[in-house]
Design an enzyme around this catalytic site. Structure first.
Site, short mmCIF file in Angstrom:
data_model
loop_
_atom_site.label_atom_id
_atom_site.label_comp_id
_atom_site.label_asym_id
_atom_site.label_seq_id
_atom_site.Cartn_x
_atom_site.Cartn_y
_atom_site.Cartn_z
N SER A 122 0.83 -1.21 0.00
CA SER A 122 0.00 0.00 0.00
C SER A 122 0.87 1.27 0.00
O SER A 122 1.57 1.52 -0.98
CB SER A 122 -0.95 -0.06 1.20
OG SER A 122 -1.98 0.87 1.09
N ASP A 137 -4.62 8.57 -0.45
CA ASP A 137 -4.68 8.99 0.94
C ASP A 137 -5.02 10.47 1.12
O ASP A 137 -4.93 11.25 0.18
CB ASP A 137 -3.35 8.68 1.64
CG ASP A 137 -3.14 7.18 1.73
OD1 ASP A 137 -4.13 6.44 1.68
OD2 ASP A 137 -1.97 6.75 1.85
N HIS A 159 -4.67 -0.43 -4.18
CA HIS A 159 -6.11 -0.55 -3.86
C HIS A 159 -6.94 -0.05 -5.04
O HIS A 159 -7.99 0.57 -4.82
CB HIS A 159 -6.49 0.23 -2.60
CG HIS A 159 -5.73 -0.14 -1.36
ND1 HIS A 159 -6.04 -1.25 -0.59
CD2 HIS A 159 -4.68 0.45 -0.74
CE1 HIS A 159 -5.21 -1.30 0.44
NE2 HIS A 159 -4.38 -0.30 0.37
#
Lengths: 235, 235
Positions: A122, A137, A159
């Site tokens: 990630s 993010d 993701h």
């Protein structure tokens, strides 16, 4: 010669932490006794010891010891003495901020280029690209730069999520956001779905896992790369 | 005395651009002939003229003329000569970058504080808060600061989305991201769902539309504010 596993996520739904990656990690960490863990991204704000304990538990399954980078006198010393590195996920802005604050962005880059085994999940994968500008993010802290390791000649979107058919939400889809990125940037972007990872051997980058990855380039229609194939770009 | 409409989105599903806001905008722009439009956020990368034309079409429905800020000799002159301002949505990083580059962050703040009617949608709403750090947008460009107008004593999260029940996706929910923000920041955050807007009259901030808004504070359980009520905080 670069030697990395760059994963979309640490955990796939219904499975334990790192579990789906263990066969790949046995290979990556074949000759490694202790993996140095970079806990800076701090998911949920947990402290460095707590996060390192999670990583240690995950890698114990393949008999590896784990030591947190924060336990060395300096972060630079930790990277230089490491047999292998693992950067965990969390918030990419915080991770990049801390890498710069601790003065290890460049030393980390050099370690990867000289072939130190590197695992990223990630946010820890995001930083292997040219910049962190395709993160999902929230900008919870202002880093001194968006530039990252440049251990890959492209950017990542971990993701990666396909647009939801029939959604009535007016916020941007992931694909729309990446297209926005390309209105002012030329860096290609690899959308890596959960369960996928990149196996990096020198300059060769293979897509691993069962899913395709979506490739975005400026002025090129997005396309899919098949699992097992090398990542390539049209332009 | 501040006089603003701060909306989650320009458009709700199944309705035209600004359509659901028109009654509120008739009031906000009651004594205004021409609204000055700030097109810097450039959704989808469209140019300033094209974006201004969209805004003009939307506000023509209530008989208002629209002029783009980019058509003035300088952006500062445009803000100083404006009867009213409207900042459209798009990418918040780009919007903030351009506001600083054109030297109008402070002049815009002063204009709002002296009572110039201001409409923001999405990214244009984000900038009315203390910082842009609770945006949902991708960091496609590096702004000189995350600090924004501070015309509200909190931050906004427009297009607020509730967690999807039963989701197998391991990426963070919106609520998780805002909690991450609060691990290192104290600024309260108002999660504004699509169809909601804030009506700001001086220091009074009312929630408008049919939906509740979700309020996030550091070390306080998130709670809902009812439509028609003033926004308040526990701590």
């Amino acid at each position: 010669m670069k030697n990395m596993v760059v994963a979309s996520t640490s955990t796939v739904h219904g499975s334990g932490y790192l579990e789906y990656l263990l066969p790949a990690l046995e290979k990556l960490f074949e000759n490694v006794d202790t993996v140095t863990f970079i806990p800076y991204a701090r998911p949920g704000g947990i402290d460095h010891d707590a996060y390192t304990a999670i990583a240690a538990k995950g890698l114990a399954a393949i008999g590896k010891k784990v030591r947190g980078l924060h336990t060395y006198q300096t972060a630079e010393e930790g990277v230089l003495r490491a047999e292998a590195l693992f950067t965990g996920g969390g918030n990419t802005f915080l991770l990049v901020h801390e890498l710069y604050r601790n003065g290890v962005m460049e030393v980390l880059r050099k370690a990867i280029y000289r072939g130190l085994p590197y695992l990223g999940t990630s946010a820890g994968s995001n930083i292997t690209g040219l910049s962190m500008q395709t993160t999902n993010d929230m900008p919870i802290i202002y880093p001194p730069s968006f530039k990252t390791l440049g251990a890959l000649p492209f950017n990542l979107n971990p993701h990666y999520l396909d647009p939801v058919k029939g959604s009535t939400h007016m916020g941007e889809t992931r694909e729309t956001r990446i297209k926005e990125f390309h209105t002012i940037n030329h860096i290609p972007v690899v959308g890596l779905r959960e369960g996928s990872w990149l196996e990096v051997k020198g300059d060769d980058v293979y897509l691993r896992g069962d899913l395709t990855a979506r490739i975005f380039e400026k002025d090129v229609a997005p396309f899919e790369t098949e699992p097992g194939k090398k990542i390539y770009f049209e332009s």
